[in-house]
Design a protein around this motif. Structure first.
Motif, PDB file in Angstrom:
ATOM      1  N   ILE A   5       3.632   3.305   9.509  1.00  0.00           N
ATOM      2  CA  ILE A   5       2.359   2.965  10.130  1.00  0.00           C
ATOM      3  C   ILE A   5       1.365   4.064   9.790  1.00  0.00           C
ATOM      4  O   ILE A   5       1.696   5.250   9.878  1.00  0.00           O
ATOM      5  CB  ILE A   5       2.510   2.846  11.661  1.00  0.00           C
ATOM      6  N   ILE A  14      -1.127   0.661  18.745  1.00  0.00           N
ATOM      7  CA  ILE A  14       0.144   1.231  19.166  1.00  0.00           C
ATOM      8  C   ILE A  14       0.374   0.858  20.624  1.00  0.00           C
ATOM      9  O   ILE A  14      -0.448   1.138  21.494  1.00  0.00           O
ATOM     10  CB  ILE A  14       0.161   2.763  18.991  1.00  0.00           C
ATOM     11  N   GLU A  32       2.348  -1.148  15.956  1.00  0.00           N
ATOM     12  CA  GLU A  32       3.643  -0.574  16.299  1.00  0.00           C
ATOM     13  C   GLU A  32       3.896  -0.883  17.762  1.00  0.00           C
ATOM     14  O   GLU A  32       3.138  -0.455  18.631  1.00  0.00           O
ATOM     15  CB  GLU A  32       3.675   0.939  16.072  1.00  0.00           C
ATOM     16  N   ASN A  34       6.373  -0.478  20.888  1.00  0.00           N
ATOM     17  CA  ASN A  34       7.496   0.208  21.518  1.00  0.00           C
ATOM     18  C   ASN A  34       7.806  -0.382  22.892  1.00  0.00           C
ATOM     19  O   ASN A  34       8.815  -0.045  23.487  1.00  0.00           O
ATOM     20  CB  ASN A  34       7.180   1.697  21.680  1.00  0.00           C
ATOM     21  N   SER A  48       5.696  -3.128  13.105  1.00  0.00           N
ATOM     22  CA  SER A  48       6.881  -2.305  13.277  1.00  0.00           C
ATOM     23  C   SER A  48       7.277  -2.409  14.744  1.00  0.00           C
ATOM     24  O   SER A  48       6.577  -1.908  15.621  1.00  0.00           O
ATOM     25  CB  SER A  48       6.573  -0.854  12.890  1.00  0.00           C
ATOM     26  N   TYR A  50       9.801  -1.690  17.798  1.00  0.00           N
ATOM     27  CA  TYR A  50      10.878  -0.911  18.409  1.00  0.00           C
ATOM     28  C   TYR A  50      11.257  -1.509  19.764  1.00  0.00           C
ATOM     29  O   TYR A  50      12.243  -1.113  20.340  1.00  0.00           O
ATOM     30  CB  TYR A  50      10.441   0.534  18.644  1.00  0.00           C
TER      31      TYR A  50
END
Length: 149
Positions: A5, A14, A32, A34, A48, A50
């Motif tokens: 990223i 994010i 991203e 999370n 991405s 997580y």
């Protein structure tokens, strides 16, 4: 495939580990995740993940990181990578994909599908190129797509 990223981009989104997003997300750059997202995720760059996404995913590239999950169909313009212990419960449409985790759904790829050792796919696979390593599991039909030049 782009595997990082760009944190210097002002357009990168994010979502931190403690965040819960209820609603749709759209980004003209990378995302991203999370945390947990409950809604449609649309991203023109790399997604991405997580954390966990419950909803349809539409992105240019996808990396499903170790222990992450997507519960919904995935439309990926280019490439996808599922790391170990990752999970998708939904159909995947992409150019190419490398699976190290589990997919409960069909895979349709214009290019190569790689099912690595220890990976599991419970659904049909359509691809122009397929590589299945020892101890990979496929429960479904495999269809070869012939690409004429």
């Amino acid at each position: 495939m782009l595997d990082f990223i760009d944190y210097n981009s002002s357009n990168t989104t994010i979502i931190t580990r403690d965040d819960i997003v209820e609603g749709n997300i759209s980004s003209s750059d990378s995302i991203e995740n999370n945390g947990k997202v409950f809604g449609y995720v649309n991203c023109d760059g790399l997604l991405s993940n997580y954390g966990q996404i419950t909803g349809t995913v539409n992105c240019s590239n996808l990396i499903l990181r170790n222990n992450s999950q997507i519960f919904g169909d995935c439309q990926i313009l280019f490439d996808a990578l599922l790391e170990k212990n990752s999970l998708i419960r939904g159909d995947v449409q992409c150019n190419s994909i490398e699976v190290n985790g589990k997919i409960y759904g069909n895979i349709k790829a214009n290019g190569k599908v790689v099912i690595n050792s220890g990976a599991e796919v419970y659904g049909d696979i359509s691809a122009s190129d397929l590589c299945v390593q020892n101890s990979a599991v496929i429960v479904g039909k495999v269809k070869y797509i012939f690409n004429r030049l």
